[in-house]
Scaffold this active site. Structure first.
Site, PDB file in Angstrom:
ATOM      1  CD1 TRP A  36      -1.165   0.384  -8.639  1.00 46.71           C
ATOM      2  CD2 TRP A  36       0.329   0.655 -10.303  1.00 46.71           C
ATOM      3  NE1 TRP A  36      -0.111  -0.483  -8.424  1.00 46.71           N
ATOM      4  CE2 TRP A  36       0.824  -0.335  -9.431  1.00 46.71           C
ATOM      5  CE3 TRP A  36       1.087   0.986 -11.412  1.00 46.71           C
ATOM      6  CZ2 TRP A  36       2.033  -0.997  -9.643  1.00 46.71           C
ATOM      7  CZ3 TRP A  36       2.300   0.336 -11.614  1.00 46.71           C
ATOM      8  CH2 TRP A  36       2.763  -0.640 -10.746  1.00 46.71           C
ATOM      9  CG  ASP A  37      -4.545  -2.461  -8.033  1.00 50.04           C
ATOM     10  OD1 ASP A  37      -3.730  -1.672  -7.531  1.00 50.04           O
ATOM     11  OD2 ASP A  37      -4.454  -3.701  -7.909  1.00 50.04           O
ATOM     12  CE1 TYR A  82      -3.827  -4.338   2.133  1.00 47.19           C
ATOM     13  CE2 TYR A  82      -4.158  -2.244   3.262  1.00 47.19           C
ATOM     14  CZ  TYR A  82      -3.430  -3.036   2.402  1.00 47.19           C
ATOM     15  OH  TYR A  82      -2.289  -2.530   1.802  1.00 47.19           O
ATOM     16  N   GLY A 168       4.176   1.385  -6.006  1.00 43.65           N
ATOM     17  CA  GLY A 168       3.475   0.211  -6.534  1.00 43.65           C
ATOM     18  C   GLY A 168       4.323  -1.042  -6.450  1.00 43.65           C
ATOM     19  CG  ASP A 170       3.840  -2.688  -2.239  1.00 43.27           C
ATOM     20  OD1 ASP A 170       3.760  -1.822  -3.127  1.00 43.27           O
ATOM     21  OD2 ASP A 170       2.858  -3.201  -1.697  1.00 43.27           O
ATOM     22  NE  ARG A 202       1.727  -9.570   1.411  1.00 42.68           N
ATOM     23  CZ  ARG A 202       1.240  -8.475   0.806  1.00 42.68           C
ATOM     24  NH1 ARG A 202       0.922  -8.498  -0.479  1.00 42.68           N
ATOM     25  NH2 ARG A 202       1.077  -7.356   1.475  1.00 42.68           N
ATOM     26  CE1 TYR A 358       3.090  -7.875  -3.048  1.00 43.07           C
ATOM     27  CE2 TYR A 358       4.627  -6.674  -1.673  1.00 43.07           C
ATOM     28  CZ  TYR A 358       3.374  -6.801  -2.228  1.00 43.07           C
ATOM     29  OH  TYR A 358       2.432  -5.862  -1.937  1.00 43.07           O
ATOM     30  CD1 TRP A 359       5.737  -5.544  -5.233  1.00 40.16           C
ATOM     31  CD2 TRP A 359       6.225  -5.326  -7.404  1.00 40.16           C
ATOM     32  NE1 TRP A 359       4.586  -5.168  -5.888  1.00 40.16           N
ATOM     33  CE2 TRP A 359       4.855  -5.029  -7.222  1.00 40.16           C
ATOM     34  CE3 TRP A 359       6.765  -5.262  -8.704  1.00 40.16           C
ATOM     35  CZ2 TRP A 359       4.013  -4.662  -8.276  1.00 40.16           C
ATOM     36  CZ3 TRP A 359       5.920  -4.896  -9.748  1.00 40.16           C
ATOM     37  CH2 TRP A 359       4.564  -4.604  -9.525  1.00 40.16           C
ATOM     38  CD  GLU A 402      -0.582  -9.533  -5.340  1.00 35.73           C
ATOM     39  OE1 GLU A 402      -0.723 -10.497  -4.553  1.00 35.73           O
ATOM     40  OE2 GLU A 402      -0.416  -8.367  -4.945  1.00 35.73           O
TER      41      GLU A 402
HETATM   42  C1  9WN Z   1      -0.124  -1.906  -0.690  1.00 31.99           C
HETATM   43  C2  9WN Z   1      -3.291  -3.787  -4.748  1.00 31.99           C
HETATM   44  C3  9WN Z   1      -1.867  -3.407  -4.407  1.00 31.99           C
HETATM   45  C4  9WN Z   1      -1.057  -2.993  -5.655  1.00 31.99           C
HETATM   46  C5  9WN Z   1       0.419  -2.866  -5.349  1.00 31.99           C
HETATM   47  C6  9WN Z   1       0.886  -4.166  -4.703  1.00 31.99           C
HETATM   48  C7  9WN Z   1       0.086  -4.434  -3.435  1.00 31.99           C
HETATM   49  C8  9WN Z   1      -0.440  -3.289  -1.259  1.00 31.99           C
HETATM   50  C9  9WN Z   1      -0.120  -4.349  -0.222  1.00 31.99           C
HETATM   51  O1  9WN Z   1      -1.278  -4.545  -3.758  1.00 31.99           O
HETATM   52  O2  9WN Z   1       0.326  -3.410  -2.479  1.00 31.99           O
HETATM   53  O3  9WN Z   1      -0.542  -0.917  -1.564  1.00 31.99           O
HETATM   54  O4  9WN Z   1      -0.797  -4.344   0.814  1.00 31.99           O
HETATM   55  O5  9WN Z   1       0.767  -5.170  -0.430  1.00 31.99           O
HETATM   56  O6  9WN Z   1       2.259  -4.126  -4.459  1.00 31.99           O
HETATM   57  O7  9WN Z   1       1.145  -2.598  -6.522  1.00 31.99           O
HETATM   58  O8  9WN Z   1      -1.543  -1.798  -6.144  1.00 31.99           O
HETATM   59  O9  9WN Z   1      -3.297  -4.752  -5.760  1.00 31.99           O
END
Ligand code: 9WN
Length: 435
Positions: A36-37, A82, A168, A170, A202, A358-359, A402
């Protein structure tokens, strides 16, 4: 000032564009291509570098599986900064996964359909863009067919997600209700995200145990959708995800109509669109809260919290006027105080709200971009303008982060931008908001 911020945004996007023809979300923290990014990024790119915008989408769609599935991360390189990487996800377990690209075995909100239409809106050379879209649109259509045929086991018109990373959003507090029903093993692993970003911004280690456990179950079943529907402890109808599908259905239908022909595809989309909108309004609307909520299919109950996902149906034209009015009132009552920027990712009146994490509370620019457009569409011009101005103000003051603290007064702290810096979709969508 406006030109200055657009130039800075362009620099962020240019620096994050990779030789492989895609844009990383943020250097260090997110070194691959995310589904989605990529969509949001392509919207920004279309304003100043159409070749990159097209490439972004083309590269993503090249990683599509033979069953129409599009993965949430495409691992174009072997970068090990990652976690979890391709060796944990093992997309090769699925018989129809891409042979060209390693990826995850989960997806993300289906934004690509409406993004194609946005790219057409933005560019001057419509004919050239229409030709590009003609070459890509069937892949997006196949992705929608995949969702309806594989992610809707009870044939309701609503598709499920089986992992919080698919949403999305998380670590939304919405998922806490599901974590309460699970008891995953304690995994031993090396977190990479917290080497890039302060751990207080996080998810926790215990949350990651849940994330990994759900993937393990999916892997034990070779990412088979039917098995996942039967066995995954996480099985949710998410309002944001389904709203994106509905918004993209509409875009695909309109684009196909523009091309002429394709009656069978338009008919398929129309049939599902009507069912989806009806089911969405019937099942995901919480009258008492005055908002759309998530539905936990595994435990057969709604998850009754208000989050920024609750308002995303405005962007997809899902509520009627009366319901939209109730929804906007809920948003303004709970999220809209003068002491806050719009729009927090989670209900500031809820005990689980955390303005920095974060979310669980911060403002996200992609959610604001959709909210802005939805509000405008329903005629809420003033509130829409506030969402836009708040977004620009946060970015101008703190940079292309972010996510951002939603409180106007954070006491001693000077900085309100958190998570990854030089974050691509923040840059991309600021360009679109300002143009
Ligand atoms: C896991 C990349 C992504 C976004 C997500 C966001 C974050 C990843 C993470 O980063 O998620 O997919 O490792 O935290 O929550 O919306 O697409 O930017």
């Amino acid at each position: 000032m406006k030109e200055n911020i657009i130039n800075r945004a362009i620099n962020v996007l240019d620096a994050n564009f990779q030789k492989g023809g895609f844009t990383i979300p943020s250097k260090g923290l997110y070194p691959f291509q995310w589904k989605w990014d990529s969509g949001f990024i392509a919207v920004g790119l279309a304003h100043y570098n159409i070749d990159h915008a097209k490439k972004e989408i083309e590269t993503l769609l090249n990683a599509q599986w033979d069953n129409g599935f599009i993965p949430h991360i495409v691992f174009h390189t072997d970068d090990d900064s990652y976690f979890p990487g391709h060796d944990f996800h093992r997309s090769d377990l699925h018989p129809l996964s891409s042979k060209k690209y390693k990826s995850t075995g989960m997806t993300q909100p289906p934004v690509t359909g409406f993004v194609l239409q946005d790219m057409l809106r933005i560019v001057d050379d419509k004919e050239d863009m229409l030709n590009f879209i003609k070459g890509q649109i069937d892949k997006v259509y196949d992705n929608h067919v995949y969702f309806y045929e594989n992610r809707d086991p009870q044939n309701e018109g609503l598709v499920y997600i089986y992992h919080n990373w698919e949403s999305g959003t998380d670590n939304s507090p919405v998922w806490d209700d599901i974590w309460d029903t699970m008891n995953p093993p304690e995994y031993t692993f090396e977190r990479k995200d917290t080497t890039h970003v302060d751990a207080s911004q996080r998810p926790s280690k215990r949350e990651y145990d849940h994330y990994l456990y759900i993937i393990d179950i999916a892997k034990q079943n070779n990412y088979d959708d039917a098995k996942i529907a039967e066995l995954s402890p996480f099985l949710v109808q998410d309002p944001l995800f389904n709203a994106m599908l509905i918004k993209s259905n509409k875009a695909l239908m309109e684009l196909y109509e523009l091309f002429g022909g394709n009656e069978d595809k338009i008919a398929y989309l129309r049939k599902n669109q009507e069912r989806s909108i009806a089911a969405f309004n019937q099942k995901l609307w919480d009258k008492e809260l005055g908002a759309y909520v998530h539905y936990d299919m595994r435990n057969d109950k709604p998850i009754r919290h208000v989050s920024s996902s609750s308002f995303s149906p405005l962007f997809a034209g899902i509520p009627n006027k009366e319901r939209a009015e109730v929804l906007v009132n809920t948003m303004m009552d709970r999220f809209g105080g003068d002491d806050k920027y719009l729009c927090a990712s989670f209900d500031p009146t809820d005990d689980r709200f955390n303005p920095r994490k974060y979310w669980r509370g911060p403002v996200w620019i992609n959610m604001n971009w959709m909210l802005y457009r939805g509000l405008k569409e329903y005629g809420y011009r003033e509130i829409a303008a506030r969402v836009k101005n708040d977004s620009i103000e946060l970015v101008e003051r703190d940079g292309f982060f972010e996510y951002f603290d939603c409180r106007k007064d954070t006491g001693e702290e000077a900085r309100k931008g958190y998570g990854g810096d030089n974050f691509s979709w923040t840059a991309a969508l600021v360009i679109d908001l300002l143009k």
